[in-house]
Write a protein that holds these residues in place. Structure first.
Motif, PDB file in Angstrom:
ATOM      1  N   VAL A   1      24.704  29.219  10.625  1.00  0.00           N
ATOM      2  CA  VAL A   1      23.738  28.154  10.921  1.00  0.00           C
ATOM      3  C   VAL A   1      23.447  28.088  12.430  1.00  0.00           C
ATOM      4  O   VAL A   1      22.295  27.934  12.838  1.00  0.00           O
ATOM      5  CB  VAL A   1      24.226  26.806  10.344  1.00  0.00           C
ATOM      6  CG1 VAL A   1      23.426  25.637  10.889  1.00  0.00           C
ATOM      7  CG2 VAL A   1      24.148  26.831   8.820  1.00  0.00           C
ATOM      8  N   ILE A   2      24.480  28.259  13.251  1.00  0.00           N
ATOM      9  CA  ILE A   2      24.262  28.307  14.704  1.00  0.00           C
ATOM     10  C   ILE A   2      24.073  29.741  15.190  1.00  0.00           C
ATOM     11  O   ILE A   2      23.178  30.034  15.982  1.00  0.00           O
ATOM     12  CB  ILE A   2      25.445  27.643  15.452  1.00  0.00           C
ATOM     13  CG1 ILE A   2      25.373  26.116  15.326  1.00  0.00           C
ATOM     14  CG2 ILE A   2      25.468  28.059  16.913  1.00  0.00           C
ATOM     15  CD1 ILE A   2      26.515  25.364  15.995  1.00  0.00           C
TER      16      ILE A   2
ATOM     17  N   ASP B   1      29.103  31.363   7.942  1.00  0.00           N
ATOM     18  CA  ASP B   1      28.190  30.257   8.233  1.00  0.00           C
ATOM     19  C   ASP B   1      27.475  30.599   9.536  1.00  0.00           C
ATOM     20  O   ASP B   1      28.026  30.464  10.626  1.00  0.00           O
ATOM     21  CB  ASP B   1      28.977  28.944   8.350  1.00  0.00           C
ATOM     22  CG  ASP B   1      28.060  27.753   8.639  1.00  0.00           C
ATOM     23  OD1 ASP B   1      26.953  27.972   9.177  1.00  0.00           O
ATOM     24  OD2 ASP B   1      28.463  26.615   8.343  1.00  0.00           O
TER      25      ASP B   1
ATOM     26  N   LYS C   1      18.840  25.888  11.146  1.00  0.00           N
ATOM     27  CA  LYS C   1      18.478  25.747  12.569  1.00  0.00           C
ATOM     28  C   LYS C   1      17.438  26.762  13.057  1.00  0.00           C
ATOM     29  O   LYS C   1      16.249  26.546  12.931  1.00  0.00           O
ATOM     30  CB  LYS C   1      19.761  25.822  13.408  1.00  0.00           C
ATOM     31  CG  LYS C   1      20.717  24.638  13.131  1.00  0.00           C
ATOM     32  CD  LYS C   1      21.827  24.570  14.137  1.00  0.00           C
ATOM     33  CE  LYS C   1      22.912  23.568  13.819  1.00  0.00           C
ATOM     34  NZ  LYS C   1      22.652  22.216  14.244  1.00  0.00           N
TER      35      LYS C   1
ATOM     36  N   GLU D   1      32.450  30.190  10.779  1.00  0.00           N
ATOM     37  CA  GLU D   1      31.345  30.515  11.672  1.00  0.00           C
ATOM     38  C   GLU D   1      31.764  31.734  12.503  1.00  0.00           C
ATOM     39  O   GLU D   1      32.903  31.753  12.997  1.00  0.00           O
ATOM     40  CB  GLU D   1      31.072  29.345  12.617  1.00  0.00           C
ATOM     41  CG  GLU D   1      30.788  28.026  11.930  1.00  0.00           C
ATOM     42  CD  GLU D   1      31.197  26.828  12.804  1.00  0.00           C
ATOM     43  OE1 GLU D   1      30.537  26.582  13.821  1.00  0.00           O
ATOM     44  OE2 GLU D   1      32.186  26.161  12.472  1.00  0.00           O
TER      45      GLU D   1
ATOM     46  N   ARG E   1      26.121  19.414  26.613  1.00  0.00           N
ATOM     47  CA  ARG E   1      26.927  18.447  25.877  1.00  0.00           C
ATOM     48  C   ARG E   1      28.411  18.767  25.983  1.00  0.00           C
ATOM     49  O   ARG E   1      28.798  19.820  26.490  1.00  0.00           O
ATOM     50  CB  ARG E   1      26.498  18.354  24.416  1.00  0.00           C
ATOM     51  CG  ARG E   1      26.612  19.634  23.661  1.00  0.00           C
ATOM     52  CD  ARG E   1      26.754  19.384  22.185  1.00  0.00           C
ATOM     53  NE  ARG E   1      27.896  18.528  21.923  1.00  0.00           N
ATOM     54  CZ  ARG E   1      28.395  18.292  20.729  1.00  0.00           C
ATOM     55  NH1 ARG E   1      27.842  18.835  19.674  1.00  0.00           N
ATOM     56  NH2 ARG E   1      29.451  17.531  20.556  1.00  0.00           N
TER      57      ARG E   1
ATOM     58  N   TYR F   1      32.716  23.476  11.433  1.00  0.00           N
ATOM     59  CA  TYR F   1      31.717  22.492  10.988  1.00  0.00           C
ATOM     60  C   TYR F   1      30.758  23.165  10.018  1.00  0.00           C
ATOM     61  O   TYR F   1      30.134  24.176  10.358  1.00  0.00           O
ATOM     62  CB  TYR F   1      30.944  21.908  12.180  1.00  0.00           C
ATOM     63  CG  TYR F   1      30.051  20.757  11.752  1.00  0.00           C
ATOM     64  CD1 TYR F   1      30.616  19.544  11.393  1.00  0.00           C
ATOM     65  CD2 TYR F   1      28.675  20.897  11.670  1.00  0.00           C
ATOM     66  CE1 TYR F   1      29.812  18.487  10.964  1.00  0.00           C
ATOM     67  CE2 TYR F   1      27.864  19.846  11.242  1.00  0.00           C
ATOM     68  CZ  TYR F   1      28.446  18.646  10.896  1.00  0.00           C
ATOM     69  OH  TYR F   1      27.665  17.603  10.468  1.00  0.00           O
ATOM     70  N   HIS F   2      30.674  22.610   8.825  1.00  0.00           N
ATOM     71  CA  HIS F   2      29.770  23.182   7.823  1.00  0.00           C
ATOM     72  C   HIS F   2      28.788  22.149   7.308  1.00  0.00           C
ATOM     73  O   HIS F   2      28.080  22.409   6.337  1.00  0.00           O
ATOM     74  CB  HIS F   2      30.573  23.806   6.683  1.00  0.00           C
ATOM     75  CG  HIS F   2      31.520  24.876   7.160  1.00  0.00           C
ATOM     76  ND1 HIS F   2      31.078  25.997   7.829  1.00  0.00           N
ATOM     77  CD2 HIS F   2      32.872  24.967   7.120  1.00  0.00           C
ATOM     78  CE1 HIS F   2      32.123  26.738   8.162  1.00  0.00           C
ATOM     79  NE2 HIS F   2      33.222  26.142   7.754  1.00  0.00           N
TER      80      HIS F   2
ATOM     81  N   TRP G   1      21.203  23.102  18.983  1.00  0.00           N
ATOM     82  CA  TRP G   1      21.425  24.547  18.804  1.00  0.00           C
ATOM     83  C   TRP G   1      20.316  25.171  17.948  1.00  0.00           C
ATOM     84  O   TRP G   1      20.581  26.134  17.228  1.00  0.00           O
ATOM     85  CB  TRP G   1      22.738  24.864  18.102  1.00  0.00           C
ATOM     86  CG  TRP G   1      23.979  24.075  18.309  1.00  0.00           C
ATOM     87  CD1 TRP G   1      24.259  22.833  17.835  1.00  0.00           C
ATOM     88  CD2 TRP G   1      25.170  24.498  19.013  1.00  0.00           C
ATOM     89  NE1 TRP G   1      25.531  22.458  18.186  1.00  0.00           N
ATOM     90  CE2 TRP G   1      26.122  23.453  18.903  1.00  0.00           C
ATOM     91  CE3 TRP G   1      25.523  25.653  19.699  1.00  0.00           C
ATOM     92  CZ2 TRP G   1      27.407  23.526  19.463  1.00  0.00           C
ATOM     93  CZ3 TRP G   1      26.800  25.728  20.240  1.00  0.00           C
ATOM     94  CH2 TRP G   1      27.717  24.666  20.118  1.00  0.00           C
TER      95      TRP G   1
ATOM     96  N   SER H   1      18.740  21.971   4.674  1.00  0.00           N
ATOM     97  CA  SER H   1      19.636  21.760   5.813  1.00  0.00           C
ATOM     98  C   SER H   1      20.838  22.686   5.658  1.00  0.00           C
ATOM     99  O   SER H   1      21.118  23.181   4.557  1.00  0.00           O
ATOM    100  CB  SER H   1      20.137  20.315   5.831  1.00  0.00           C
ATOM    101  OG  SER H   1      20.970  20.089   4.703  1.00  0.00           O
ATOM    102  N   GLY H   2      21.535  22.854   6.762  1.00  0.00           N
ATOM    103  CA  GLY H   2      22.748  23.663   6.720  1.00  0.00           C
ATOM    104  C   GLY H   2      23.783  23.051   5.787  1.00  0.00           C
ATOM    105  O   GLY H   2      24.501  23.767   5.072  1.00  0.00           O
ATOM    106  N   SER H   3      23.852  21.727   5.781  1.00  0.00           N
ATOM    107  CA  SER H   3      24.820  21.053   4.896  1.00  0.00           C
ATOM    108  C   SER H   3      24.537  21.400   3.439  1.00  0.00           C
ATOM    109  O   SER H   3      25.433  21.734   2.671  1.00  0.00           O
ATOM    110  CB  SER H   3      24.723  19.533   5.061  1.00  0.00           C
ATOM    111  OG  SER H   3      24.938  19.148   6.388  1.00  0.00           O
TER     112      SER H   3
HETATM  113  N1  PXG Z   1      26.992  24.779   9.713  1.00  0.00           N
HETATM  114  C1  PXG Z   1      27.098  24.833  11.046  1.00  0.00           C
HETATM  115  C2  PXG Z   1      27.850  25.967  11.679  1.00  0.00           C
HETATM  116  C3  PXG Z   1      26.515  23.852  11.833  1.00  0.00           C
HETATM  117  O1  PXG Z   1      26.641  23.904  13.163  1.00  0.00           O
HETATM  118  C4  PXG Z   1      25.746  22.781   9.809  1.00  0.00           C
HETATM  119  C5  PXG Z   1      26.327  23.795   9.096  1.00  0.00           C
HETATM  120  C6  PXG Z   1      25.028  21.704   9.078  1.00  0.00           C
HETATM  121  O2  PXG Z   1      23.664  21.826   9.237  1.00  0.00           O
HETATM  122  P1  PXG Z   1      22.707  20.536   9.039  1.00  0.00           P
HETATM  123  O3  PXG Z   1      21.341  21.157   9.086  1.00  0.00           O
HETATM  124  O4  PXG Z   1      23.005  19.951   7.729  1.00  0.00           O
HETATM  125  O5  PXG Z   1      23.005  19.590  10.164  1.00  0.00           O
HETATM  126  C7  PXG Z   1      25.809  22.809  11.204  1.00  0.00           C
HETATM  127  C8  PXG Z   1      25.163  21.710  11.991  1.00  0.00           C
HETATM  128  C9  PXG Z   1      26.808  19.141  17.290  1.00  0.00           C
HETATM  129  C10 PXG Z   1      26.058  19.242  16.009  1.00  0.00           C
HETATM  130  O6  PXG Z   1      27.047  18.020  17.718  1.00  0.00           O
HETATM  131  C11 PXG Z   1      26.105  20.404  15.282  1.00  0.00           C
HETATM  132  C12 PXG Z   1      25.450  20.460  14.064  1.00  0.00           C
HETATM  133  C13 PXG Z   1      24.712  19.379  13.596  1.00  0.00           C
HETATM  134  C14 PXG Z   1      24.674  18.226  14.357  1.00  0.00           C
HETATM  135  C15 PXG Z   1      25.354  18.138  15.562  1.00  0.00           C
HETATM  136  O7  PXG Z   1      27.159  20.178  17.866  1.00  0.00           O
HETATM  137  N2  PXG Z   1      25.568  21.610  13.330  1.00  0.00           N
END
Ligand code: PXG
Length: 480
Positions: free
Chosen positions: A281-282, A279, A308, A246, A436, A173-174, A80, A139-141
């Motif tokens: 991130v996406i 959030d 992202k 999100e 996916r 997911y965060h 994404w 990173s988003g995390s």
């Molecule tokens: N917030 C959201 C909304 C995300 O989608 C993160 C935070 C974390 O970001 P980092 O950069 O730490 O990965 C995400 C990450 C999947 C998938 O399988 C989605 C993410 C990461 C890996 C796999 O859809 N989103």
């Protein structure tokens, strides 16, 4: 003498970038080495070692190539994130220029760098509603982890340290750090690594199709938002620090909020004086057809997290955008904010992010998603609605989900969940198209530069994969 060497020119660095510095190996060798040494994220190690990885060696536009030379259409923009597409010379040059000038310096100890300053200014400009201050992470995390610290610090500075609880949503997911995973609502992640962290709570996500398909979406939207009100009442409004979500739930199954949901969430947060965190991130950087999902859904967040698309995935960089309310308290009452990372505001990553934003501007990619390829993707996916496996097609901009169900008449889901989606995904991969699955929902989130012809290819590959999956159902050992 080392210190006296001339500064290398951009041209020399560009030549080095293109040099073939990795050994060329056979696919079998790469697979064997990968299985021997690499622990992949979110992976069953035994299963992967038995099967072997697909080795991706290069990419351009919306296409990837594997080590066998096969071209693969990337319907997920990496994860994404590769919004401006692969192979962007401008981003390579921006990184090379910055590396030649100042590859690294930090923002600790009262220092700053021009790329971090310029990117902060630019982000303040393009994000909505007074989100004028930026804390950079990698990173988003880490961005969401930073938010947890920051909102708790905010309430402590406001003299309300008991406001610690952060409410998220199930299947939200965060991120994957210990704290970001606790804030997210992925139950499989909560189960690993010991007892859950305290002071996190989750409400159900506004999944109309799962929870209330026969209810009017608008009525359901209000009801789903009120789950937040109920949770705040149950926990005690004086204990709740923030609500995070999100704008469109991505990794949790592509849940598009029903009409009215976000307005009611906003009202509830204001009513209980709970901070609202988006959030993005996406959803950020054009995915929903506006620069940010908050604009698409009329959200006025106090804090917004970005990652992202910020650098289109070319380098790791993320950011916490902080609005006036929280920023004023941090500035006026804060003292030291004891938090940060070696690479917060990494100059090379910032330079690449700035150039990414310029590309999006120059090529009007946000408008492209909103007015052209976004509606086209939804229109084309709409043709799958009559397929016997398809329960719902939903999406916004260039993010879409196709939910597969066992029986359209009775609205029955497959049990166990995930087998059918995984099989359909495998058929897509085998057709050299990346689409996916999240459980039994097929997900598309292609680069924003995707063409109509490439969208046609994605959708016809998915249609074919659905037919094949339908034929495979008897082999999948599903509950009747
Ligand atoms: N917030 C959201 C909304 C995300 O989608 C993160 C935070 C974390 O970001 P980092 O950069 O730490 O990965 C995400 C990450 C999947 C998938 O399988 C989605 C993410 C990461 C890996 C796999 O859809 N989103």
């Amino acid at each position: 003498m080392r210190g006296c060497r001339p500064v290398p020119t951009t041209a020399r660095i560009a030549a080095a970038v293109t040099a073939d510095s990795l050994p060329t190996r056979s696919t079998a060798d790469w697979r064997a080495l990968d299985a021997a040494h690499s622990l992949h994220p979110f992976t069953d190690y035994k299963a992967l070692a038995a099967e072997g990885s697909r080795i991706i060696t290069r990419a351009d536009g919306c296409s990837l190539w594997d080590s066998e030379g096969t071209e693969i259409l990337d319907g997920m923009a990496g994860l994404w994130c590769v919004n401006v597409g692969y192979g962007r010379r401008e981003l390579v040059d921006a990184a090379a220029r910055q590396m030649a000038e100042l590859p690294y310096y930090n923002l600790f100890f009262k220092t700053a760098t021009p790329p971090a300053i310029e990117l902060s200014r630019r982000l303040a400009e393009i994000t909505p509603h007074g989100l004028d201050h930026v804390f950079f992470t990698n990173s988003g995390s880490e961005a969401n982890d930073t938010v947890i610290r920051m909102v708790r610090q905010y309430w402590a500075l406001e003299g309300r340290p008991e406001r610690r609880v952060i409410i998220g949503r199930q299947n939200g997911y965060h991120g994957s750090t210990v704290a970001a995973a606790a804030m997210g609502g992925m139950s499989a992640m909560h189960k690993q690594g010991g007892p859950p962290l305290p002071d996190f709570h989750h409400i159900r996500e506004p999944h109309h199709f799962k929870y209330a398909h026969d209810q009017d979406p608008e009525v359901f939207g209000l009801e789903a938002a009120r789950w937040l009100d109920e949770a705040i009442q149950a926990i005690g409004p004086g204990r709740v620090a923030a609500f995070i979500a999100e704008p469109v739930q991505g990794a949790g199954g592509l849940i598009v909020p029903p009409p009215g949901y976000w307005a009611e969430i906003q009202r509830i947060c204001v009513h209980h004086d709970v901070l609202l965190i988006a959030d993005e991130v996406i959803c950020g950087f054009g995915r929903t057809g506006q620069w940010f999902g908050s604009q698409t859904f009329g959200i006025r967040p106090d804090i917004m997290t970005l990652a992202k698309g910020l650098s289109s995935g070319y380098l790791p960089i993320a950011a916490v955008m902080v609005g006036q309310r929280v920023a004023r308290t941090l500035f006026d009452k804060g003292g030291e904010f004891v938090h940060g990372f070696t690479y917060s505001g990494h100059p090379t990553a910032c330079a690449v992010a700035l150039e990414t934003i310029s590309i999006m501007d120059r090529e009007r990619l946000v408008e492209r998603v909103r007015e052209d390829v976004g509606p086209y993707l939804m229109e084309r996916l709409g043709t799958l609605r009559d397929h016997p496996l398809v329960g719902e097609v939903r999406g916004r901009g260039l993010m879409a989900g196709v939910e597969l169900i066992r029986d359209r008449a009775s609205h029955a889901f497959f049990s166990p969940a995930g087998k059918v989606g995984t099989r359909c995904r495998d058929h897509c991969f085998n057709a050299n198209v990346i689409i996916r699955a999240v459980a039994d929902t097929m997900i598309l989130s292609p680069p924003l530069v995707i063409s109509r012809a490439q969208i046609d290819r994605l959708v016809s590959a998915l249609a074919e994969a659905l037919d094949r999956t339908q034929r495979d159902l008897p082999d999948l050992d599903l509950a009747p």
